[in-house]
Design an enzyme around this catalytic site. Structure first.
Site, PDB file in Angstrom:
ATOM      1  N   CYS A   2      79.411  15.310 -12.069  1.00  0.00           N
ATOM      2  CA  CYS A   2      79.728  15.005 -13.460  1.00  0.00           C
ATOM      3  C   CYS A   2      78.477  14.691 -14.286  1.00  0.00           C
ATOM      4  O   CYS A   2      77.595  13.970 -13.846  1.00  0.00           O
ATOM      5  CB  CYS A   2      80.685  13.823 -13.603  1.00  0.00           C
ATOM      6  SG  CYS A   2      82.273  14.081 -12.831  1.00  0.00           S
ATOM      7  N   ARG A  29      75.529  19.631 -12.932  1.00  0.00           N
ATOM      8  CA  ARG A  29      76.128  18.462 -12.274  1.00  0.00           C
ATOM      9  C   ARG A  29      77.622  18.656 -11.970  1.00  0.00           C
ATOM     10  O   ARG A  29      78.241  17.806 -11.342  1.00  0.00           O
ATOM     11  CB  ARG A  29      75.942  17.218 -13.152  1.00  0.00           C
ATOM     12  CG  ARG A  29      74.486  16.884 -13.404  1.00  0.00           C
ATOM     13  CD  ARG A  29      74.359  15.658 -14.277  1.00  0.00           C
ATOM     14  NE  ARG A  29      74.805  14.469 -13.573  1.00  0.00           N
ATOM     15  CZ  ARG A  29      74.023  13.714 -12.821  1.00  0.00           C
ATOM     16  NH1 ARG A  29      72.759  14.030 -12.665  1.00  0.00           N
ATOM     17  NH2 ARG A  29      74.507  12.649 -12.225  1.00  0.00           N
ATOM     18  N   TRP A  78      82.830  17.394 -12.165  1.00  0.00           N
ATOM     19  CA  TRP A  78      82.977  17.819 -10.764  1.00  0.00           C
ATOM     20  C   TRP A  78      84.107  16.945 -10.236  1.00  0.00           C
ATOM     21  O   TRP A  78      83.943  15.740 -10.054  1.00  0.00           O
ATOM     22  CB  TRP A  78      81.666  17.589  -9.999  1.00  0.00           C
ATOM     23  CG  TRP A  78      81.692  18.163  -8.606  1.00  0.00           C
ATOM     24  CD1 TRP A  78      81.376  19.434  -8.255  1.00  0.00           C
ATOM     25  CD2 TRP A  78      82.031  17.484  -7.385  1.00  0.00           C
ATOM     26  NE1 TRP A  78      81.500  19.594  -6.897  1.00  0.00           N
ATOM     27  CE2 TRP A  78      81.906  18.413  -6.333  1.00  0.00           C
ATOM     28  CE3 TRP A  78      82.440  16.183  -7.086  1.00  0.00           C
ATOM     29  CZ2 TRP A  78      82.165  18.086  -5.005  1.00  0.00           C
ATOM     30  CZ3 TRP A  78      82.701  15.862  -5.758  1.00  0.00           C
ATOM     31  CH2 TRP A  78      82.565  16.814  -4.736  1.00  0.00           C
ATOM     32  N   ASN A 104      81.097   9.067 -15.089  1.00  0.00           N
ATOM     33  CA  ASN A 104      80.606   9.664 -13.852  1.00  0.00           C
ATOM     34  C   ASN A 104      80.677   8.581 -12.791  1.00  0.00           C
ATOM     35  O   ASN A 104      80.131   7.493 -12.984  1.00  0.00           O
ATOM     36  CB  ASN A 104      79.152  10.129 -14.055  1.00  0.00           C
ATOM     37  CG  ASN A 104      78.522  10.608 -12.756  1.00  0.00           C
ATOM     38  OD1 ASN A 104      79.212  11.097 -11.869  1.00  0.00           O
ATOM     39  ND2 ASN A 104      77.211  10.478 -12.663  1.00  0.00           N
ATOM     40  N   GLY A 105      81.356   8.869 -11.691  1.00  0.00           N
ATOM     41  CA  GLY A 105      81.476   7.873 -10.628  1.00  0.00           C
ATOM     42  C   GLY A 105      82.903   7.844 -10.114  1.00  0.00           C
ATOM     43  O   GLY A 105      83.686   8.763 -10.382  1.00  0.00           O
ATOM     44  N   GLU A 477      67.527  25.541   6.957  1.00  0.00           N
ATOM     45  CA  GLU A 477      67.502  25.638   5.495  1.00  0.00           C
ATOM     46  C   GLU A 477      67.883  27.046   5.032  1.00  0.00           C
ATOM     47  O   GLU A 477      68.624  27.215   4.063  1.00  0.00           O
ATOM     48  CB  GLU A 477      66.108  25.233   4.982  1.00  0.00           C
ATOM     49  CG  GLU A 477      65.882  25.381   3.489  1.00  0.00           C
ATOM     50  CD  GLU A 477      66.769  24.487   2.628  1.00  0.00           C
ATOM     51  OE1 GLU A 477      67.534  23.666   3.174  1.00  0.00           O
ATOM     52  OE2 GLU A 477      66.718  24.643   1.401  1.00  0.00           O
ATOM     53  N   LYS A 481      71.098  28.049   2.644  1.00  0.00           N
ATOM     54  CA  LYS A 481      70.999  28.819   1.390  1.00  0.00           C
ATOM     55  C   LYS A 481      72.017  29.956   1.383  1.00  0.00           C
ATOM     56  O   LYS A 481      72.722  30.162   0.407  1.00  0.00           O
ATOM     57  CB  LYS A 481      69.595  29.416   1.206  1.00  0.00           C
ATOM     58  CG  LYS A 481      68.436  28.496   0.960  1.00  0.00           C
ATOM     59  CD  LYS A 481      68.513  27.668  -0.278  1.00  0.00           C
ATOM     60  CE  LYS A 481      69.225  26.384   0.014  1.00  0.00           C
ATOM     61  NZ  LYS A 481      68.702  25.148  -0.428  1.00  0.00           N
ATOM     62  N   GLU A 484      75.674  28.563   1.065  1.00  0.00           N
ATOM     63  CA  GLU A 484      76.085  27.887  -0.163  1.00  0.00           C
ATOM     64  C   GLU A 484      76.016  28.788  -1.397  1.00  0.00           C
ATOM     65  O   GLU A 484      76.743  28.573  -2.360  1.00  0.00           O
ATOM     66  CB  GLU A 484      75.299  26.592  -0.390  1.00  0.00           C
ATOM     67  CG  GLU A 484      73.848  26.749  -0.740  1.00  0.00           C
ATOM     68  CD  GLU A 484      73.150  25.413  -0.997  1.00  0.00           C
ATOM     69  OE1 GLU A 484      73.801  24.424  -1.340  1.00  0.00           O
ATOM     70  OE2 GLU A 484      71.911  25.378  -0.860  1.00  0.00           O
ATOM     71  N   HIS A 500      73.444  28.917  24.868  1.00  0.00           N
ATOM     72  CA  HIS A 500      74.377  27.977  25.507  1.00  0.00           C
ATOM     73  C   HIS A 500      75.723  27.972  24.785  1.00  0.00           C
ATOM     74  O   HIS A 500      76.285  26.909  24.525  1.00  0.00           O
ATOM     75  CB  HIS A 500      73.772  26.568  25.531  1.00  0.00           C
ATOM     76  CG  HIS A 500      72.522  26.479  26.359  1.00  0.00           C
ATOM     77  ND1 HIS A 500      72.543  26.447  27.735  1.00  0.00           N
ATOM     78  CD2 HIS A 500      71.222  26.461  25.993  1.00  0.00           C
ATOM     79  CE1 HIS A 500      71.301  26.383  28.184  1.00  0.00           C
ATOM     80  NE2 HIS A 500      70.480  26.408  27.146  1.00  0.00           N
ATOM     81  N   LYS A 599      74.964  19.718  -8.301  1.00  0.00           N
ATOM     82  CA  LYS A 599      73.565  19.503  -7.940  1.00  0.00           C
ATOM     83  C   LYS A 599      73.328  18.170  -7.261  1.00  0.00           C
ATOM     84  O   LYS A 599      72.646  18.091  -6.258  1.00  0.00           O
ATOM     85  CB  LYS A 599      72.699  19.620  -9.202  1.00  0.00           C
ATOM     86  CG  LYS A 599      71.210  19.431  -8.966  1.00  0.00           C
ATOM     87  CD  LYS A 599      70.632  20.612  -8.257  1.00  0.00           C
ATOM     88  CE  LYS A 599      69.152  20.459  -7.972  1.00  0.00           C
ATOM     89  NZ  LYS A 599      68.726  21.359  -6.900  1.00  0.00           N
TER      90      LYS A 599
HETATM   91  O1  M6R Z   1      69.171  15.321  -4.401  1.00  0.00           O
HETATM   92  P1  M6R Z   1      69.145  15.355  -2.899  1.00  0.00           P
HETATM   93  O2  M6R Z   1      67.902  15.964  -2.346  1.00  0.00           O
HETATM   94  O3  M6R Z   1      69.416  14.034  -2.280  1.00  0.00           O
HETATM   95  O4  M6R Z   1      70.341  16.313  -2.501  1.00  0.00           O
HETATM   96  C1  M6R Z   1      70.717  16.471  -1.178  1.00  0.00           C
HETATM   97  C2  M6R Z   1      71.703  17.592  -1.002  1.00  0.00           C
HETATM   98  O5  M6R Z   1      72.874  17.345  -1.703  1.00  0.00           O
HETATM   99  C3  M6R Z   1      71.126  18.942  -1.438  1.00  0.00           C
HETATM  100  O6  M6R Z   1      69.943  19.240  -0.769  1.00  0.00           O
HETATM  101  C4  M6R Z   1      72.158  20.046  -1.183  1.00  0.00           C
HETATM  102  O7  M6R Z   1      72.332  20.243   0.183  1.00  0.00           O
HETATM  103  C5  M6R Z   1      71.760  21.336  -1.865  1.00  0.00           C
HETATM  104  N1  M6R Z   1      72.947  22.044  -2.229  1.00  0.00           N
HETATM  105  C6  M6R Z   1      70.926  22.220  -1.000  1.00  0.00           C
HETATM  106  O8  M6R Z   1      70.649  23.444  -1.595  1.00  0.00           O
END
Ligand code: M6R
Length: 604
Positions: A2, A29, A78, A104-105, A477, A481, A484, A500, A599
């Site tokens: 949010c 957000r 969100w 937000n919260g 990582e 990517k 997501e 395994h 985000k």
């Molecule tokens: O703001 P932060 O680095 O704490 O965020 C952590 C994760 O939410 C963030 O890295 C998330 O996994 C992203 N979608 C990765 O691309």
């Protein structure tokens, strides 16, 4: 999670176009729904306009751009409580539509408050937790006839976290605000005051900002900014600071998506980070060296970079453990001791899980050092020491430049720790300093190869990402990517572990992305490639430039320039980011707005 925005004009200007712009700047957000509340100059009353879907969708179907107002608030959602629909979109209002709230919260005790208010005759329209706030304000306003007083009383009833902005026809020249556990920033422009969840919302118009702390409450009006702290009345208002980012960093420029822009920005972001972290790293080196134990804590990509640090630091005898923030309490919470150090890693500095882990560690007397990208963040405020990277604002939901700058930061921090022990780490640092140039020189090649491979992988539904040692966090990582952004089920395993169990999934044409580093694990990774290949796996390998052995075994390769083995892995992640990006675009997906994500994840 949010985004909230608000503007009051100091000069009787129409704020609607800027309010829309602010909200668009915060859309990373959350984009389940959006909404606006403003004091309409024509009707002389509060108008609320909101709808399910993105801001562009809303603009195409509403006439908000024809409205005229000098004060307003807005929200991009969100969803947490209540399905995604028009009614659950913010702002939410009291029974008479005279108090509009964006939030937000999460209000944990909303059901009990709702029941209490309904018994008093309040009529609720939405399923959200937020709606209790305008009704509580309505209730307390009846007692005191003063919104600030009513807000203080209402906040005392709330359990949970919030950043709120409030517009009310009872005091229509002010935007009231409050924060507890969720970010809220005040921007001070020449012509307006801004209230926002994050700095990029108003960066185009001002770099002067104040970061609110928990308990801060107040209002902005045409002529005044008022802040007090209802939890600690003796606390002085937060200090004004100059935001070091520039507006071009928060704009897409000529790039079609923020994600691509931010991938291409990595040479500059790493360059700036090496400089900015070098200054601060000396201050934390002794803490790390003298720690009883070092826990490196993060979520998502920030956890994977933390894992990189664990592998790297272990090579030099610095004991540490990377911990997924949401598992921190269960995994190590009981073992934390006062001389332990927590290195909390977060791009946003607002991730709920990371902040919770820090609070738990703090309560046990551990020392908190944070590595953040967002200088106005909660994590930074609650840390004993904090290092701010120089990546600049990251708007794309997928972490890209902040992953590589986190790794660059860990390398610089290690240098300072080793310096204290008289250990030479100059060769690695010199190699790190070449990364911006090497990346710039290879970016087009990486991009072309990634695009080529994306066109093949886009029809696949599963993929493996394998690596060993420092290649393992890179593989993790890369897989994150692809899943997501391109919605391809991609899992990462340590290459040795893949036999395994996971190898049972491999059949003809199954994509296996392999990180081949120029290190002691090289021959073992080659063996793992062979195991996958002879079962039909299609091998896409990222290999050290000129590695003919790996090349001959692979179906598709991307050659990575040879740098110091402790530094080179950060280059490998860039083609993987580009692969995810191009796969998403080839599939017609928006890489900046992946489904179900936001985000910064500021809830449990
Ligand atoms: O703001 P932060 O680095 O704490 O965020 C952590 C994760 O939410 C963030 O890295 C998330 O996994 C992203 N979608 C990765 O691309």
């Amino acid at each position: 999670m949010c985004g909230i925005a608000g503007i009051v004009s100091k000069n009787y200007f129409n704020i609607i176009p800027k309010l829309i712009k602010m909200l668009k700047n915060l859309e990373y957000r959350g984009y389940d729904s959006c909404g606006f509340a403003f004091f309409d100059c024509n009707s002389k009353s509060i108008t609320v306009m909101k709808a399910k879907g993105t801001i562009d969708n809303f603009l195409a179907n509403s006439r908000i751009q024809e409205k005229n107002s000098e004060i307003g608030i807005a929200h991009t959602r969100w969803a947490t409580h209540g399905v995604v629909n028009d009614i659950n979109a913010h702002p939410h209002v009291d029974c008479h539509g005279t108090i509009a709230v964006v939030h937000n919260g999460i209000i944990d005790n909303y059901l009990e408050l709702r029941e209490e208010l309904e018994l008093k005759g309040h009529v609720f329209r939405s399923e959200t937790d937020t709606e209790v706030i305008p009704h509580l304000l309505e209730h307390y306003y009846r007692e005191s006839r003063n919104i600030l007083d009513a807000l203080k009383k209402a906040l005392k009833r709330l359990k949970g976290t919030y950043a709120v902005a409030i517009l009310t026809s009872y005091d229509s020249e002010k935007i009231f605000f409050a924060r507890n556990g969720q970010p809220l920033i005040i921007g001070i422009g020449d012509n307006e005051f801004y209230v926002a969840s994050d700095i990029p919302a108003f960066l185009e118009w001002t770099k002067k900002a104040l970061v609110l702390r928990d308990g801060d409450i107040g209002f902005v009006s045409r002529s005044e900014l008022h802040i007090e702290n209802y939890m600690d009345p003796n606390l002085k208002p937060p200090e004004l600071f100059e935001v070091p980012w520039n507006i071009d960093q928060a704009r897409k420029g000529n790039f079609p998506f923020f994600m691509l822009k931010e991938i291409y920005e990595q040479p500059d972001a790493i360059q700036r980070t090496i400089i900015s972290v070098s200054h601060k790293a000396s201050e934390v080196a002794a803490d790390l060296l003298n720690a009883n134990f070092l826990y490196i804590v993060g979520a998502g990509s920030s956890y994977y970079s933390s894992l990189y640090a664990q592998y790297l630091y272990a090579k030099w005898g610095l004991k540490s453990m990377a911990v997924i923030a949401s598992e921190f309490e269960d995994l190590v919470g009981g073992a934390i001791e006062p001389n332990d150090v927590i290195l909390a890693v977060s791009q946003s500095g607002e991730t709920f899980d990371t902040i919770q882990a820090v609070k738990i560690a703090k309560s046990k007397g551990a020392r908190i050092i944070s590595l953040v990208n967002n200088m106005g963040s909660t994590l930074r405020m609650i840390s004993d020491k904090s290092i701010v990277m120089g990546a600049g604002p990251e708007i794309g939901v997928a972490a890209t430049k902040t992953f590589t700058t986190q790794i660059a930061s860990f390398i610089v921090i290690l240098k300072k720790v080793l310096e204290l022990q008289g250990i030479d780490y100059e060769r690695q640092i010199q190699s790190l300093q070449t990364v911006p140039r090497v990346l710039s020189e290879n970016m087009e090649y990486f991009n072309n190869r990634a695009l080529f491979i994306a066109n093949w992988i886009k029809v696949k539904t599963n993929a493996f990402y394998l690596g060993r040692g420092l290649g393992q966090p890179i593989a993790l990582e890369g897989a994150l990517k692809l899943k997501e952004i391109a919605y391809i089920h991609s899992e990462s395993y340590p290459a040795g572990e893949s036999k395994h169990g996971p190898i049972a999934l491999v059949e003809e044409g199954f994509p296996v992305v392999v990180i081949v580093l120029e290190d002691k694990n090289h021959s073992a990774v080659i063996a793992n490639i062979q195991e996958m290949k002879c079962r039909g796996g299609k091998i896409i390998s990222l290999i050290p430039a000129g590695d003919t052995e790996a090349q001959e075994l692979s179906d598709l390769t991307i050659e990575i320039p040879r740098l110091d083995p402790e530094v080179a892995p950060m280059l490998y992640v860039v083609p993987l980011q580009l692969l995810a990006y191009h796969t998403a675009v080839c599939k017609g997906l928006d890489p900046d707005k992946p489904r179900n994500l936001a985000k910064s994840v500021t809830v449990k």
